[in-house]
Design a protein around this motif. Sequence first.
Motif, mmCIF file in Angstrom:
data_model
loop_
_atom_site.group_PDB
_atom_site.id
_atom_site.type_symbol
_atom_site.label_atom_id
_atom_site.label_comp_id
_atom_site.label_asym_id
_atom_site.label_seq_id
_atom_site.Cartn_x
_atom_site.Cartn_y
_atom_site.Cartn_z
ATOM 1 N N ALA A 58 -2.630 11.130 -16.589
ATOM 2 C CA ALA A 58 -3.205 10.203 -17.568
ATOM 3 C C ALA A 58 -4.529 10.723 -18.106
ATOM 4 C CB ALA A 58 -3.387 8.821 -16.923
ATOM 5 N N SER A 59 -5.351 11.291 -17.253
ATOM 6 C CA SER A 59 -6.632 11.840 -17.702
ATOM 7 C C SER A 59 -6.427 13.004 -18.667
ATOM 8 C CB SER A 59 -7.454 12.311 -16.503
ATOM 9 O OG SER A 59 -7.873 11.227 -15.708
ATOM 10 N N ARG A 60 -5.395 13.782 -18.427
ATOM 11 C CA ARG A 60 -5.130 14.909 -19.317
ATOM 12 C C ARG A 60 -4.745 14.417 -20.713
ATOM 13 N NH1 ARG A 60 -4.687 19.245 -15.469
ATOM 14 N NH2 ARG A 60 -3.578 20.725 -16.779
ATOM 15 N N TRP A 61 -4.045 13.292 -20.773
ATOM 16 C CA TRP A 61 -3.728 12.710 -22.081
ATOM 17 C C TRP A 61 -5.008 12.380 -22.826
ATOM 18 C CZ3 TRP A 61 -5.124 8.157 -24.356
ATOM 19 C CH2 TRP A 61 -4.469 7.811 -25.543
ATOM 20 N N TRP A 62 -5.940 11.698 -22.146
ATOM 21 C CA TRP A 62 -7.203 11.333 -22.796
ATOM 22 C C TRP A 62 -7.958 12.592 -23.225
ATOM 23 C CZ3 TRP A 62 -9.176 6.254 -23.425
ATOM 24 C CH2 TRP A 62 -10.439 6.201 -24.024
ATOM 25 N N LEU A 63 -8.015 13.584 -22.340
ATOM 26 C CA LEU A 63 -8.730 14.813 -22.642
ATOM 27 C C LEU A 63 -8.192 15.461 -23.907
ATOM 28 C CD1 LEU A 63 -10.726 17.089 -21.936
ATOM 29 C CD2 LEU A 63 -8.946 18.064 -20.473
ATOM 30 N N HIS A 64 -6.878 15.532 -24.051
ATOM 31 C CA HIS A 64 -6.279 16.136 -25.247
ATOM 32 C C HIS A 64 -6.846 15.495 -26.514
ATOM 33 C CE1 HIS A 64 -2.955 17.822 -27.771
ATOM 34 N NE2 HIS A 64 -3.163 16.696 -28.457
ATOM 35 N N HIS A 65 -6.831 14.188 -26.556
ATOM 36 C CA HIS A 65 -7.252 13.486 -27.765
ATOM 37 C C HIS A 65 -8.766 13.512 -27.948
ATOM 38 C CE1 HIS A 65 -3.217 12.155 -28.761
ATOM 39 N NE2 HIS A 65 -3.041 11.860 -27.486
ATOM 40 N N SER A 66 -9.501 13.526 -26.866
ATOM 41 C CA SER A 66 -10.950 13.617 -26.978
ATOM 42 C C SER A 66 -11.372 15.002 -27.460
ATOM 43 C CB SER A 66 -11.610 13.296 -25.635
ATOM 44 O OG SER A 66 -12.985 13.069 -25.790
ATOM 45 N N LEU A 67 -10.686 16.043 -27.004
ATOM 46 C CA LEU A 67 -10.970 17.395 -27.498
ATOM 47 C C LEU A 67 -10.658 17.507 -28.992
ATOM 48 C CD1 LEU A 67 -9.597 19.599 -24.565
ATOM 49 C CD2 LEU A 67 -12.000 19.292 -25.221
ATOM 50 N N ALA A 68 -9.554 16.894 -29.413
ATOM 51 C CA ALA A 68 -9.219 16.922 -30.837
ATOM 52 C C ALA A 68 -10.307 16.240 -31.660
ATOM 53 C CB ALA A 68 -7.868 16.236 -31.065
ATOM 54 N N ALA A 69 -10.819 15.105 -31.140
ATOM 55 C CA ALA A 69 -11.877 14.392 -31.855
ATOM 56 C C ALA A 69 -13.168 15.201 -31.886
ATOM 57 C CB ALA A 69 -12.111 13.039 -31.182
ATOM 58 N N LEU A 70 -13.485 15.876 -30.783
ATOM 59 C CA LEU A 70 -14.692 16.698 -30.751
ATOM 60 C C LEU A 70 -14.591 17.855 -31.738
ATOM 61 C CD1 LEU A 70 -17.419 17.515 -29.566
ATOM 62 C CD2 LEU A 70 -16.171 18.716 -27.739
ATOM 63 N N ASP A 71 -13.446 18.511 -31.776
ATOM 64 C CA ASP A 71 -13.272 19.615 -32.723
ATOM 65 C C ASP A 71 -13.436 19.132 -34.167
ATOM 66 O OD1 ASP A 71 -12.446 22.411 -33.352
ATOM 67 O OD2 ASP A 71 -10.732 21.395 -34.274
ATOM 68 N N GLN A 72 -12.888 17.968 -34.460
ATOM 69 C CA GLN A 72 -13.029 17.412 -35.804
ATOM 70 C C GLN A 72 -14.489 17.130 -36.125
ATOM 71 O OE1 GLN A 72 -10.981 13.684 -36.374
ATOM 72 N NE2 GLN A 72 -10.998 13.869 -38.590
ATOM 73 N N ALA A 73 -15.222 16.575 -35.151
ATOM 74 C CA ALA A 73 -16.645 16.284 -35.369
ATOM 75 C C ALA A 73 -17.438 17.564 -35.592
ATOM 76 C CB ALA A 73 -17.203 15.499 -34.182
ATOM 77 N N LEU A 74 -17.114 18.613 -34.832
ATOM 78 C CA LEU A 74 -17.808 19.888 -34.998
ATOM 79 C C LEU A 74 -17.480 20.522 -36.344
ATOM 80 C CD1 LEU A 74 -17.328 21.311 -31.384
ATOM 81 C CD2 LEU A 74 -19.500 20.604 -32.420
ATOM 82 N N ARG A 75 -16.222 20.430 -36.755
ATOM 83 C CA ARG A 75 -15.834 21.013 -38.052
ATOM 84 C C ARG A 75 -16.523 20.301 -39.212
ATOM 85 N NH1 ARG A 75 -11.594 24.714 -37.902
ATOM 86 N NH2 ARG A 75 -10.676 24.950 -35.829
ATOM 87 N N SER A 76 -16.798 19.011 -39.039
ATOM 88 C CA SER A 76 -17.521 18.296 -40.092
ATOM 89 C C SER A 76 -18.952 18.798 -40.220
ATOM 90 C CB SER A 76 -17.523 16.791 -39.801
ATOM 91 O OG SER A 76 -18.385 16.479 -38.714
ATOM 92 N N ARG A 77 -19.402 19.562 -39.214
ATOM 93 C CA ARG A 77 -20.743 20.159 -39.249
ATOM 94 C C ARG A 77 -20.675 21.682 -39.397
ATOM 95 N NH1 ARG A 77 -25.310 17.610 -36.828
ATOM 96 N NH2 ARG A 77 -25.065 15.353 -36.592
#
Length: 488
Positions: A58-77
């Motif tokens: 279950a934690s790995r599921w959350w990690l996948h989506h949190s990493l995707a969100a972090l990458d998106q936030a970084l790309r916006s910068r």
Amino acid sequence: MTSAATSTPQPATLVWFRQDLRVQDNPALAAAVTRGRPVIPVYILDDAGEGRWPMGGASRWWLHHSLAALDQALRSRGSRLVLARGESGAVLRDLIKATGADAVYWNRRYEPAVIARDKGLKAGLDVEALSFNSALLFEPHTIRNKAGAPFQVFTPFWKHCLTLAVEEPVKLRGGDLPSPMSWPRSLELGALGLLPKIPWDGGFAAAAAPGEAGAMSRLKQFTAGAMDDYADRRNRPDVLGTSALSAHLHFGDIGPRQIWAAVKATTKGSGVFPPNRGAQVFLSEVGWREFAHHLLFHFPHTPEAPLRMDFAAFPWVQDSVKLRAWQQGRTGYPIVDAGMRQLWATGWMHNRVRMIVASFLVKHLRISWQAGADWFWDTLVDADLASNTLGWQWTAGCGADAAPYFRIFNPILQGLKFDPEGDYVRRWVPELARLPAEFIHQPWEAPMDVLASAGVTLGRTYPHPLVDHGEARDAALAALATIRRAKP
């Protein structure tokens, strides 16, 4: 003609993300930006580096989506997240070589295996290696009681913490992050293999929104409404009365300093603690998280062994059939079964219900707290080694500031008190949905005609109770007496 000074790339700073998957209030990232050199954000999936506790499904599921969100936030910068898999030290050395980086910055973690690994990396990397605090209000090594020892009771621990200043969140200014002239190779997110191959995660996305934006949205919603009634509603699983920020906190989608600042700003508190009672109780729950990390840091053996060593001799029962019934939410006690089914469907469970189901396992079934901790570790999206250990040892009576083992929750009374209309049970145990509230927490007490009209056949559509509450309570107290007699 380009001069050598302008054509030579500046050495980069690697920012090693771990459980700090956010841009704001990220001291390691902010320090790297302040350094004025290119910043290369990186995440390394290193299961071996977690020791006995690699992430559960279950934690790995959350990690996948949190990493995707972090990458998106970084790309916006104007940046991006470099993904890698393997032994952290080897990956970092390869990245240092490939990029010419002369510094690695990260935010600290406090699990025993990770502390040992990080110490080795600080000593062994041939570049500047600096770590920062992003995960806690008060780091464990800074908190001692008057005798110079670690605290083992929450109330004096938290009273002491409240005499200390809480740092303001670290703010990163807007605009692009300084980026390297060329990026090192990165794995695709899917290559990390974090999502399940068998789709058991269908209900997860509806229950949560991993990532920094989801965390800040949830915090804003909570502080704007539910926080005022938190002290009265936090124990009610049938209503949305909690912050639901635990997984966001564990993965660092949000930091405790951000929560502290938002709560104080919302309640306009001028002192150490805000005047709003709901806010006070809520921040004390943040304090319990701090206490959990304090205990794990000072007593690193506790994920596997009890803090109170007399409980090492407790006569736990080995019963795989009853353990499986508990895991599947088939115990015959509706509030217990509702909690276990919510956990399986969403990866999360209300905190009051966590206490109820844990008490049932270790006291009604007398199955060891370690078995429960292992199941929670694999099935909770917010599985946190410090909090998981504290919670299970608290319930089992073998940890710091623990509920005494002889305090045995009656699952019927707990259901009647905290789910009085049965709405929580109806949602997660739908085969009982048509029972009246007076019987939904004890269907075996319902008259036959009531059961029939509700479509309930005990033993067929819903199980009989796995154990009798009174008999189980007596057996638990008898087991406790055996270790009391064994004391020297």
